[in-house]
Design a protein around this motif. Structure first.
Motif, mmCIF file in Angstrom:
data_model
loop_
_atom_site.group_PDB
_atom_site.id
_atom_site.type_symbol
_atom_site.label_atom_id
_atom_site.label_comp_id
_atom_site.label_asym_id
_atom_site.label_seq_id
_atom_site.Cartn_x
_atom_site.Cartn_y
_atom_site.Cartn_z
ATOM 1 N N PHE A 1 -30.691 30.383 17.210
ATOM 2 C CA PHE A 1 -31.548 31.484 17.670
ATOM 3 C C PHE A 1 -31.837 32.460 16.528
ATOM 4 N N ASP A 2 -30.814 32.777 15.734
ATOM 5 C CA ASP A 2 -31.002 33.685 14.606
ATOM 6 C C ASP A 2 -32.007 33.123 13.603
ATOM 7 N N VAL A 3 -31.860 31.850 13.271
ATOM 8 C CA VAL A 3 -32.757 31.200 12.311
ATOM 9 C C VAL A 3 -34.179 31.142 12.864
ATOM 10 N N ALA A 4 -34.331 30.825 14.137
ATOM 11 C CA ALA A 4 -35.665 30.781 14.748
ATOM 12 C C ALA A 4 -36.334 32.152 14.671
ATOM 13 N N GLN A 5 -35.580 33.213 14.897
ATOM 14 C CA GLN A 5 -36.143 34.562 14.821
ATOM 15 C C GLN A 5 -36.608 34.876 13.397
ATOM 16 N N VAL A 6 -35.809 34.528 12.409
ATOM 17 C CA VAL A 6 -36.191 34.778 11.015
ATOM 18 C C VAL A 6 -37.447 33.993 10.653
ATOM 19 N N ILE A 7 -37.516 32.732 11.068
ATOM 20 C CA ILE A 7 -38.698 31.908 10.788
ATOM 21 C C ILE A 7 -39.935 32.555 11.404
ATOM 22 N N HIS A 8 -39.837 32.983 12.637
ATOM 23 C CA HIS A 8 -40.970 33.620 13.328
ATOM 24 C C HIS A 8 -41.392 34.909 12.605
ATOM 25 N N LEU A 9 -40.437 35.771 12.319
ATOM 26 C CA LEU A 9 -40.751 37.055 11.690
ATOM 27 C C LEU A 9 -41.278 36.894 10.270
ATOM 28 N N ASN A 10 -40.856 35.847 9.575
ATOM 29 C CA ASN A 10 -41.380 35.589 8.233
ATOM 30 C C ASN A 10 -42.886 35.374 8.246
ATOM 31 N N GLU A 11 -43.394 34.781 9.299
ATOM 32 C CA GLU A 11 -44.837 34.558 9.384
ATOM 33 C C GLU A 11 -45.588 35.877 9.535
ATOM 34 N N ILE A 12 -45.007 36.808 10.266
ATOM 35 C CA ILE A 12 -45.611 38.130 10.406
ATOM 36 C C ILE A 12 -45.564 38.855 9.058
ATOM 37 N N LYS A 13 -44.424 38.747 8.375
ATOM 38 C CA LYS A 13 -44.295 39.366 7.053
ATOM 39 C C LYS A 13 -45.270 38.731 6.051
ATOM 40 N N ASN A 14 -45.654 37.480 6.308
ATOM 41 C CA ASN A 14 -46.576 36.774 5.420
ATOM 42 C C ASN A 14 -48.035 37.047 5.808
ATOM 43 N N ASN A 15 -48.242 38.107 6.570
ATOM 44 C CA ASN A 15 -49.578 38.614 6.919
ATOM 45 C C ASN A 15 -50.339 37.813 7.966
ATOM 46 N N ALA A 16 -49.659 37.030 8.779
ATOM 47 C CA ALA A 16 -50.345 36.408 9.915
ATOM 48 C C ALA A 16 -50.713 37.517 10.899
ATOM 49 N N LYS A 17 -51.890 37.435 11.443
ATOM 50 C CA LYS A 17 -52.344 38.438 12.416
ATOM 51 C C LYS A 17 -51.720 38.190 13.790
ATOM 52 N N ARG A 18 -51.355 36.929 14.013
ATOM 53 C CA ARG A 18 -50.751 36.525 15.281
ATOM 54 C C ARG A 18 -49.893 35.301 15.003
ATOM 55 N N VAL A 19 -48.760 35.194 15.699
ATOM 56 C CA VAL A 19 -47.866 34.046 15.503
ATOM 57 C C VAL A 19 -47.480 33.487 16.865
ATOM 58 N N VAL A 20 -47.728 32.199 17.051
ATOM 59 C CA VAL A 20 -47.345 31.507 18.274
ATOM 60 C C VAL A 20 -46.191 30.574 17.913
ATOM 61 N N THR A 21 -45.009 30.841 18.456
ATOM 62 C CA THR A 21 -43.826 30.040 18.162
ATOM 63 C C THR A 21 -43.361 29.344 19.431
ATOM 64 N N SER A 22 -43.237 28.031 19.339
ATOM 65 C CA SER A 22 -42.719 27.234 20.462
ATOM 66 C C SER A 22 -41.336 26.732 20.090
ATOM 67 N N ILE A 23 -40.405 26.885 21.029
ATOM 68 C CA ILE A 23 -39.026 26.464 20.804
ATOM 69 C C ILE A 23 -38.576 25.599 21.980
ATOM 70 N N LYS A 24 -37.928 24.499 21.647
ATOM 71 C CA LYS A 24 -37.310 23.642 22.658
ATOM 72 C C LYS A 24 -35.849 23.473 22.261
ATOM 73 N N ILE A 25 -34.941 23.628 23.216
ATOM 74 C CA ILE A 25 -33.507 23.556 22.935
ATOM 75 C C ILE A 25 -32.874 22.430 23.739
ATOM 76 N N ASP A 26 -32.044 21.645 23.058
ATOM 77 C CA ASP A 26 -31.252 20.602 23.707
ATOM 78 C C ASP A 26 -29.794 20.948 23.431
ATOM 79 N N ASP A 27 -29.070 21.348 24.468
ATOM 80 C CA ASP A 27 -27.702 21.831 24.315
ATOM 81 C C ASP A 27 -26.816 21.133 25.332
#
Length: 96
Positions: free
Chosen positions: A53-79
């Motif tokens: 979850f922590d890594v997914a959040q960093v990946i998502h926020l990095n796109e915003i920091k990289n000047n994306a105007k909008r970011v759509v992140t899809s996550i699927k978890i198998d636990d």
């Protein structure tokens, strides 16, 4: 151990290519010492659920920091809790 599949689509970057975005995501995954597999449409990461979850959040926020105007992140978890779950084990089951 769990698997997390993540697909990030940055919008409004002025580029049609995602290769730089994937490279940034892989860098985050590697910095966290996690095993992963890149596929044509997503990246699958193996690890402790909290770390995933922590890594997914960093990946998502990095796109915003990289000047994306909008970011759509899809996550699927198998636990699984009844037996070990790893990338290799899942692929081996299919190959059998």
């Amino acid at each position: 151990m769990a698997l997390l599949e993540i697909s990030v689509v940055p919008v409004g970057t002025g580029s049609e290519s995602f290769s730089g975005d994937v490279e940034r995501a892989v860098s985050v995954i590697e910095q966290n010492g996690l095993k992963y597999q890149v596929t044509p449409t997503a990246t699958i990461i193996e690890g402790d659920i909290d770390k995933l979850f922590d890594v997914a959040q960093v990946i998502h926020l990095n796109e915003i920091k990289n000047n994306a105007k909008r970011v759509v992140t899809s996550i699927k978890i198998d636990d699984r809790t009844d037996e070990p779950l790893t990338l290799d084990r899942q692929v081996d089951h299919v190959d059998e």
